[in-house]
Write an enzyme that holds these catalytic residues in place. Structure first.
Site, mmCIF file in Angstrom:
data_model
loop_
_atom_site.group_PDB
_atom_site.id
_atom_site.type_symbol
_atom_site.label_atom_id
_atom_site.label_comp_id
_atom_site.label_asym_id
_atom_site.label_seq_id
_atom_site.Cartn_x
_atom_site.Cartn_y
_atom_site.Cartn_z
ATOM 1 C CG ASN A 209 -0.202 -0.128 2.498
ATOM 2 O OD1 ASN A 209 0.548 0.764 2.857
ATOM 3 N ND2 ASN A 209 -0.368 -1.253 3.199
ATOM 4 C CB ALA A 273 2.700 -0.875 10.406
ATOM 5 C CE LYS A 287 7.909 -11.191 -14.881
ATOM 6 N NZ LYS A 287 8.372 -10.803 -16.199
ATOM 7 C CG ASP A 304 -5.617 -6.488 13.787
ATOM 8 O OD1 ASP A 304 -4.869 -5.856 14.562
ATOM 9 O OD2 ASP A 304 -6.508 -5.942 13.107
ATOM 10 C CB ILE A 305 0.323 -6.413 14.579
ATOM 11 C CG1 ILE A 305 0.839 -7.264 13.418
ATOM 12 C CG2 ILE A 305 1.408 -6.142 15.609
ATOM 13 C CD1 ILE A 305 1.824 -6.570 12.511
ATOM 14 C CG PHE A 323 -2.196 5.542 13.640
ATOM 15 C CD1 PHE A 323 -1.232 5.230 14.583
ATOM 16 C CD2 PHE A 323 -2.242 6.827 13.136
ATOM 17 C CE1 PHE A 323 -0.326 6.184 15.027
ATOM 18 C CE2 PHE A 323 -1.343 7.797 13.563
ATOM 19 C CZ PHE A 323 -0.387 7.479 14.508
ATOM 20 C CE LYS A 337 -10.334 0.097 11.377
ATOM 21 N NZ LYS A 337 -9.832 0.927 10.334
HETATM 22 N N1 CTP Z 1 -3.291 -3.256 12.176
HETATM 23 C C1 CTP Z 1 -2.440 -4.250 12.582
HETATM 24 N N2 CTP Z 1 -2.408 -5.430 11.900
HETATM 25 C C2 CTP Z 1 -3.213 -5.637 10.847
HETATM 26 C C3 CTP Z 1 -4.084 -4.615 10.425
HETATM 27 C C4 CTP Z 1 -4.101 -3.423 11.105
HETATM 28 O O1 CTP Z 1 -1.692 -4.057 13.549
HETATM 29 N N3 CTP Z 1 -3.164 -6.792 10.226
HETATM 30 C C5 CTP Z 1 -3.340 -2.014 12.957
HETATM 31 C C6 CTP Z 1 -2.813 -0.797 12.240
HETATM 32 O O2 CTP Z 1 -1.431 -0.633 12.471
HETATM 33 C C7 CTP Z 1 -3.626 0.317 12.909
HETATM 34 C C8 CTP Z 1 -4.944 -0.361 13.216
HETATM 35 O O3 CTP Z 1 -4.676 -1.751 13.236
HETATM 36 O O4 CTP Z 1 -3.057 0.693 14.136
HETATM 37 C C9 CTP Z 1 -6.038 -0.081 12.249
HETATM 38 O O5 CTP Z 1 -5.614 -0.344 10.935
HETATM 39 P P1 CTP Z 1 -6.556 0.007 9.709
HETATM 40 O O6 CTP Z 1 -5.803 -0.260 8.458
HETATM 41 O O7 CTP Z 1 -7.174 1.347 9.928
HETATM 42 O O8 CTP Z 1 -7.748 -1.008 9.848
HETATM 43 P P2 CTP Z 1 -7.897 -2.538 9.699
HETATM 44 O O9 CTP Z 1 -7.769 -3.159 11.044
HETATM 45 O O10 CTP Z 1 -6.983 -3.074 8.648
HETATM 46 O O11 CTP Z 1 -9.403 -2.652 9.266
HETATM 47 P P3 CTP Z 1 -10.109 -2.193 7.907
HETATM 48 O O12 CTP Z 1 -9.072 -2.328 6.823
HETATM 49 O O13 CTP Z 1 -11.224 -3.146 7.786
HETATM 50 O O14 CTP Z 1 -10.551 -0.760 8.125
#
Ligand code: CTP
Length: 397
Positions: A209, A273, A287, A304-305, A323, A337
């Site tokens: 991303n 992140a 490839k 999800d960390i 975040f 969240k």
């Molecule tokens: N995060 C994380 N690990 C993941 C996804 C997200 O630690 N696999 C953490 C991000 O670092 C951030 C928070 O979760 O602190 C929210 O991330 P965000 O991208 O806003 O949301 P998602 O949890 O990915 O949910 P969605 O994409 O459905 O909005």
């Protein structure tokens, strides 16, 4: 402890804010001595600066009376901090090249004190490659920058270049002071995740991303400056690493989780992140070639960390901050969240239309169980400072 400041006021329309700045500094019992450049005096008068500061105002390099009172070398060493506010493109350029053709630039060359610069200029002048080069040179030389902010300009244009508000400048000075002297987080350990993660599709392609890592890097730097033992766990980025924190470079979400768990126990965890939510199950070792047929990726959800760290039974950091990157209903989604992931604070931002990714500024809604606070649009460095201040207040409460 910063007790006295040499304030250099250069010639920009924002110089009027310096008067308010002097007043606020004096309210905090900080002694302010001012140097007004020739063009600075086109915007504010020596009389108003002298009246507010209560001190003689210095302007000219070869003024015998002034040199008798206090020579320019002595002036450059006489206070705890040299602050340039507003700092025009011209003074920034002179500083970067080491020119000294007036009192202000000579002091900046001669000083042995920390220097902080508060830029104020037109948006195009700010983005001009020469200005950005000069700023990078000064940052590399150890000069600290405050702002600029984004907004309407006196010239009618809109964008980055507005001088930071007096209170923001004072907050940055306090933070700098804290970082130099008190190190209020010196007994704390922290880890920060930053940047994107990459999930391989084949040896040359991946899912990722737009995250630049700027916000997380600024947070890691700020926590380190406050004395915290800080580790930055970063996905692949193209920006300079912060100086001081330990660095762990990772690619995938699973590697990032692993690196976070290795940091435990820790007092503070900040997950900034932009982790890839999915990884590729059917990734290829060679490839993928075009076949003329459609192909599909088989994706499974990554760990999800933030969720994992927040919900740990053992060794949960006492403050876990996440975040929320949202493209709509920012506050509502961020609150969801906060509760679903079980973290303590969320910094929510609106990432629609490229508003945050890769930018230098951020607009945060700060959410805890009991507070929802909309922060002004500010630089990512200033967001980091404000967050650090909240962390310090949290632990000292
Ligand atoms: N995060 C994380 N690990 C993941 C996804 C997200 O630690 N696999 C953490 C991000 O670092 C951030 C928070 O979760 O602190 C929210 O991330 P965000 O991208 O806003 O949301 P998602 O949890 O990915 O949910 P969605 O994409 O459905 O909005």
């Amino acid at each position: 402890m910063i007790k006295s400041i040499l304030l250099i006021i250069t010639g920009g329309i924002a110089a009027y804010k310096s008067l308010e700045l002097i007043r606020k500094l004096k309210e905090r019992n900080i002694d302010v001595t001012c140097v007004l450049t020739k063009s600075g005096s086109e915007f504010v008068t020596p009389l108003s600066v002298a009246s507010l500061s209560g001190n003689h105002v210095f302007s000219e390099l070869f003024n015998l009376t002034d040199e008798n009172k206090m020579g320019h070398i002595e002036l450059s060493r006489s206070t705890d901090l040299v602050l340039v506010a507003p700092a025009t493109t011209n003074i920034i350029s002179k500083m970067a090249y080491g020119s000294c053709d007036d009192l202000a630039s000579t002091i900046l060359m001669a000083t042995n004190k920390p220097v902080m610069v508060v830029p104020a200029m037109n948006v195009r002048m700010w983005h001009n490659a020469a200005t950005q080069r000069n700023i990078q040179t000064l940052i590399d030389d150890g000069i600290k920058f405050i702002g600029p902010n984004k907004g309407d300009m006196a010239c009618g244009e809109y964008g980055l270049g507005r001088m930071s508000e007096p209170q923001e400048i004072i907050n940055s000075i306090i933070e700098y002071d804290n970082s130099l002297i008190h190190q209020p987080l010196k007994n704390f350990s922290a880890f920060v995740t930053a940047g994107p993660t990459r999930e391989k599709i084949d040896p040359v392609r991946f899912i990722s991303n737009e995250s630049s890592g700027k916000q997380g890097y600024a947070i890691a730097q700020s926590l380190f400056n406050m004395g915290a033992k800080t580790t930055l766990i970063t996905g692949p980025t193209n920006i300079p690493l912060p100086e001081g924190p330990s660095i762990i470079k990772v690619n995938t979400a699973e590697e990032m989780l692993d690196a976070c768990e290795q940091q435990l126990p820790a007092d503070i965890a900040i997950c900034s992140a932009a982790v890839s939510d999915y990884r590729v199950n059917n990734k290829k070792n060679s490839k993928i070639k075009k076949t003329g047929e459609n192909i599909s990726l088989d994706l499974s959800e990554n760990p999800d960390i933030l969720n994992r760290i927040s919900k740990r039974n053992a060794n949960r950091p006492s403050l876990v901050i996440g975040f929320a990157a949202e493209t709509g209903e920012v506050e509502k989604n961020a609150k969801l969240k906060l509760y679903s992931k079980g973290c303590d604070w969320i910094l929510a931002n609106d990432v629609s239309d490229g508003k945050v990714f890769n930018q230098d500024i951020n607009k945060i809604t700060f959410i805890t169980d009991s507070i929802t606070e909309k922060w002004n649009e500010m630089s990512k460095d200033d967001v980091a400072s404000k967050l650090s201040t909240n962390i310090i207040n949290h632990f000292s409460a």
